[in-house]
Design a protein around this motif. Structure first.
Motif, PDB file in Angstrom:
ATOM      1  N   SER A 209     -15.218  -7.978  -3.435  1.00 13.86           N
ATOM      2  CA  SER A 209     -15.496  -8.073  -1.997  1.00 13.86           C
ATOM      3  C   SER A 209     -15.148  -9.452  -1.442  1.00 13.86           C
ATOM      4  CB  SER A 209     -16.969  -7.745  -1.724  1.00 13.86           C
ATOM      5  OG  SER A 209     -17.836  -8.636  -2.432  1.00 13.86           O
ATOM      6  N   TYR A 210     -15.215 -10.496  -2.281  1.00 14.99           N
ATOM      7  CA  TYR A 210     -14.878 -11.840  -1.797  1.00 14.99           C
ATOM      8  C   TYR A 210     -13.431 -11.928  -1.339  1.00 14.99           C
ATOM      9  CZ  TYR A 210     -12.210 -13.081  -5.998  1.00 14.99           C
ATOM     10  OH  TYR A 210     -11.258 -13.140  -6.991  1.00 14.99           O
ATOM     11  N   ARG A 211     -12.576 -11.066  -1.886  1.00 13.92           N
ATOM     12  CA  ARG A 211     -11.157 -11.100  -1.528  1.00 13.92           C
ATOM     13  C   ARG A 211     -10.932 -10.679  -0.076  1.00 13.92           C
ATOM     14  NH1 ARG A 211      -7.829 -11.334  -6.329  1.00 13.92           N
ATOM     15  NH2 ARG A 211      -8.982 -10.808  -8.231  1.00 13.92           N
ATOM     16  N   ASP A 212     -11.880  -9.925   0.484  1.00 12.13           N
ATOM     17  CA  ASP A 212     -11.739  -9.423   1.847  1.00 12.13           C
ATOM     18  C   ASP A 212     -12.537 -10.239   2.845  1.00 12.13           C
ATOM     19  OD1 ASP A 212      -9.998  -7.204   1.358  1.00 12.13           O
ATOM     20  OD2 ASP A 212     -11.689  -6.107   0.491  1.00 12.13           O
ATOM     21  N   ILE A 213     -12.743 -11.518   2.555  1.00 12.45           N
ATOM     22  CA  ILE A 213     -13.523 -12.372   3.455  1.00 12.45           C
ATOM     23  C   ILE A 213     -12.847 -12.508   4.819  1.00 12.45           C
ATOM     24  CG2 ILE A 213     -12.460 -14.528   2.656  1.00 12.45           C
ATOM     25  CD1 ILE A 213     -16.169 -13.933   3.703  1.00 12.45           C
ATOM     26  N   ILE A 214     -11.526 -12.375   4.838  1.00  7.98           N
ATOM     27  CA  ILE A 214     -10.795 -12.239   6.103  1.00  7.98           C
ATOM     28  C   ILE A 214      -9.981 -10.955   6.012  1.00  7.98           C
ATOM     29  CG2 ILE A 214     -10.660 -14.739   6.445  1.00  7.98           C
ATOM     30  CD1 ILE A 214      -7.637 -14.488   5.676  1.00  7.98           C
ATOM     31  N   PRO A 215      -9.567 -10.366   7.149  1.00  8.90           N
ATOM     32  CA  PRO A 215      -8.701  -9.182   7.073  1.00  8.90           C
ATOM     33  C   PRO A 215      -7.341  -9.578   6.501  1.00  8.90           C
ATOM     34  CG  PRO A 215      -9.743  -9.366   9.235  1.00  8.90           C
ATOM     35  CD  PRO A 215      -9.996 -10.662   8.528  1.00  8.90           C
ATOM     36  N   PRO A 216      -7.013  -9.137   5.293  1.00  7.88           N
ATOM     37  CA  PRO A 216      -5.774  -9.576   4.664  1.00  7.88           C
ATOM     38  C   PRO A 216      -4.556  -8.829   5.205  1.00  7.88           C
ATOM     39  CG  PRO A 216      -6.939  -8.082   3.205  1.00  7.88           C
ATOM     40  CD  PRO A 216      -7.826  -8.283   4.406  1.00  7.88           C
ATOM     41  N   GLU A 217      -3.425  -9.508   5.226  1.00  4.76           N
ATOM     42  CA  GLU A 217      -2.181  -8.872   5.632  1.00  4.76           C
ATOM     43  C   GLU A 217      -1.698  -7.892   4.572  1.00  4.76           C
ATOM     44  OE1 GLU A 217       0.733 -11.814   6.601  1.00  4.76           O
ATOM     45  OE2 GLU A 217      -0.497 -12.730   8.169  1.00  4.76           O
ATOM     46  N   GLN A 218      -2.052  -8.142   3.327  1.00  3.85           N
ATOM     47  CA  GLN A 218      -1.648  -7.283   2.223  1.00  3.85           C
ATOM     48  C   GLN A 218      -2.658  -7.442   1.098  1.00  3.85           C
ATOM     49  OE1 GLN A 218       2.181  -8.251   0.543  1.00  3.85           O
ATOM     50  NE2 GLN A 218       2.364  -6.357  -0.605  1.00  3.85           N
ATOM     51  N   THR A 219      -2.956  -6.367   0.401  1.00  2.00           N
ATOM     52  CA  THR A 219      -3.854  -6.420  -0.752  1.00  2.00           C
ATOM     53  C   THR A 219      -3.098  -5.902  -1.975  1.00  2.00           C
ATOM     54  OG1 THR A 219      -4.740  -4.180  -0.461  1.00  2.00           O
ATOM     55  CG2 THR A 219      -5.829  -5.967   0.750  1.00  2.00           C
ATOM     56  N   TYR A 220      -3.755  -5.941  -3.116  1.00  3.22           N
ATOM     57  CA  TYR A 220      -3.150  -5.386  -4.319  1.00  3.22           C
ATOM     58  C   TYR A 220      -2.970  -3.875  -4.158  1.00  3.22           C
ATOM     59  CZ  TYR A 220      -4.269  -9.754  -6.805  1.00  3.22           C
ATOM     60  OH  TYR A 220      -4.346 -11.064  -7.218  1.00  3.22           O
ATOM     61  N   SER A 221      -1.888  -3.365  -4.726  1.00  2.00           N
ATOM     62  CA  SER A 221      -1.673  -1.923  -4.757  1.00  2.00           C
ATOM     63  C   SER A 221      -2.720  -1.273  -5.661  1.00  2.00           C
ATOM     64  CB  SER A 221      -0.273  -1.618  -5.281  1.00  2.00           C
ATOM     65  OG  SER A 221      -0.153  -2.041  -6.642  1.00  2.00           O
ATOM     66  N   GLU A 222      -2.839   0.043  -5.561  1.00  2.00           N
ATOM     67  CA  GLU A 222      -3.813   0.744  -6.397  1.00  2.00           C
ATOM     68  C   GLU A 222      -3.500   0.555  -7.877  1.00  2.00           C
ATOM     69  OE1 GLU A 222      -6.678   2.105  -5.410  1.00  2.00           O
ATOM     70  OE2 GLU A 222      -6.090   1.248  -3.485  1.00  2.00           O
ATOM     71  N   ARG A 223      -2.231   0.522  -8.218  1.00  2.00           N
ATOM     72  CA  ARG A 223      -1.858   0.330  -9.618  1.00  2.00           C
ATOM     73  C   ARG A 223      -2.229  -1.075 -10.082  1.00  2.00           C
ATOM     74  NH1 ARG A 223       4.025   1.850 -12.356  1.00  2.00           N
ATOM     75  NH2 ARG A 223       3.123   3.201 -13.944  1.00  2.00           N
ATOM     76  N   GLN A 224      -2.018  -2.046  -9.220  1.00  2.00           N
ATOM     77  CA  GLN A 224      -2.371  -3.422  -9.570  1.00  2.00           C
ATOM     78  C   GLN A 224      -3.886  -3.572  -9.700  1.00  2.00           C
ATOM     79  OE1 GLN A 224      -1.276  -7.992  -8.133  1.00  2.00           O
ATOM     80  NE2 GLN A 224      -0.635  -6.269  -6.893  1.00  2.00           N
ATOM     81  N   LYS A 225      -4.635  -2.930  -8.817  1.00  2.00           N
ATOM     82  CA  LYS A 225      -6.091  -2.960  -8.919  1.00  2.00           C
ATOM     83  C   LYS A 225      -6.555  -2.344 -10.235  1.00  2.00           C
ATOM     84  CE  LYS A 225      -7.025  -2.730  -3.938  1.00  2.00           C
ATOM     85  NZ  LYS A 225      -7.545  -1.872  -2.841  1.00  2.00           N
TER      86      LYS A 225
END
Length: 263
Positions: A209-225
């Motif tokens: 959840s810390y990764r979403d502290i701001i609205p990110p332009e891009q996140t990890y893909s489902e495979r990367q997660k």
């Protein structure tokens, strides 16, 4: 070879040209910026005006560099596959762009004989202006009493969906006043959000959840997660199920789980 002046663009641009298409970002800094905020035991052993660069991986690195790296090279003797991919990409860029320069390349997972890291990744990102390193001291009226809270970087575009991978020191290149230290991007300016960030990172880092502290332009893909959510010791087996590694016994342990366990 004596240190010589050079344009920042003349060094950083070819490095960026090699790495940005693979999902990396490159930020220049002076060694003096880094050393000035750290105790002597962590200093880099170079003059203050020596040019350096910090390399980050963005969410795109997984699909643009890591998966093709495994598909094309088909390594059998893998320890940490991401570490090997980063080393391959960075070393290839250095050899292609700087055949006549002496470059000290330090990776985030490397340790000195003293067991200290070869560089403090979050500090390097902060002083280069790549990301803001939020620490306990950045919160006024701290609610944690005497509890130690570990700091974490936030990227202005990706929030926490990125990683700091390497520091390159161009040993024989000095830069002058044309390289001005940029302020790190304060993308979490409020006390409340800084508390939220540090508590999410320290107490609930596994839910990301810390990764979403701001609205990110891009996140990890489902495979990367899926890959980074898998225990480090099981990641080679996961890659085999994806058809990216042969079905052979693991030949070396994943010793970097503590450092790279959550991407």
């Amino acid at each position: 070879m004596a240190a010589s002046p050079a344009s920042v663009e003349g060094v950083i641009e070819p490095l960026g040209n090699c790495l940005t298409t693979l999902g990396f970002e490159v930020y220049p800094l002076k060694v003096g910026w880094y050393n000035s905020v750290l105790p002597p035991s962590f200093h880099l052993p170079y003059p203050d005006d020596t040019l350096a660069a910090v390399v980050l991986s963005t969410p795109a690195m997984f699909e643009q560099a890591f998966l093709p790296f495994l598909e094309q090279r088909g390594f059998h003797k893998l320890c940490d596959p991401v570490d090997q991919c980063v080393r391959h990409c960075v070393s290839s860029a250095v050899s292609q762009s700087f055949s006549e320069l002496k470059v000290d390349v330090r990776y985030d997972y490397e340790l000195l004989p003293s067991r200290k890291p070869k560089f403090l990744a979050q500090t390097a990102a902060h002083v280069s202006g790549a990301a803001f390193y939020y620490q306990q001291s950045d919160v006024t009226d701290q609610p944690w009493a005497e509890k130690k809270m570990f700091g974490v970087c936030a990227h202005p575009s990706f929030g926490g969906w990125f990683a700091i991978r390497a520091l390159l020191v161009f040993e024989d290149v000095t830069v002058g006043s044309e390289l001005v230290r940029p302020p790190p991007p304060d993308c979490v300016p409020s006390r409340e959000d800084r508390i939220k960030l540090l508590e999410a990172f320290n107490f609930h880092w596994q839910d990301w959840s810390y990764r979403d502290i701001i609205p990110p332009e891009q996140t990890y893909s489902e495979r990367q997660k899926e890959y980074f959510s898998t225990a480090p010791a099981q990641r080679l087996a996961l890659l085999r199920t994806w058809g990216l590694l042969p079905n052979e016994p693991d030949l070396c342990p994943l010793e970097q789980s503590a450092v790279n366990g959550h991407g």
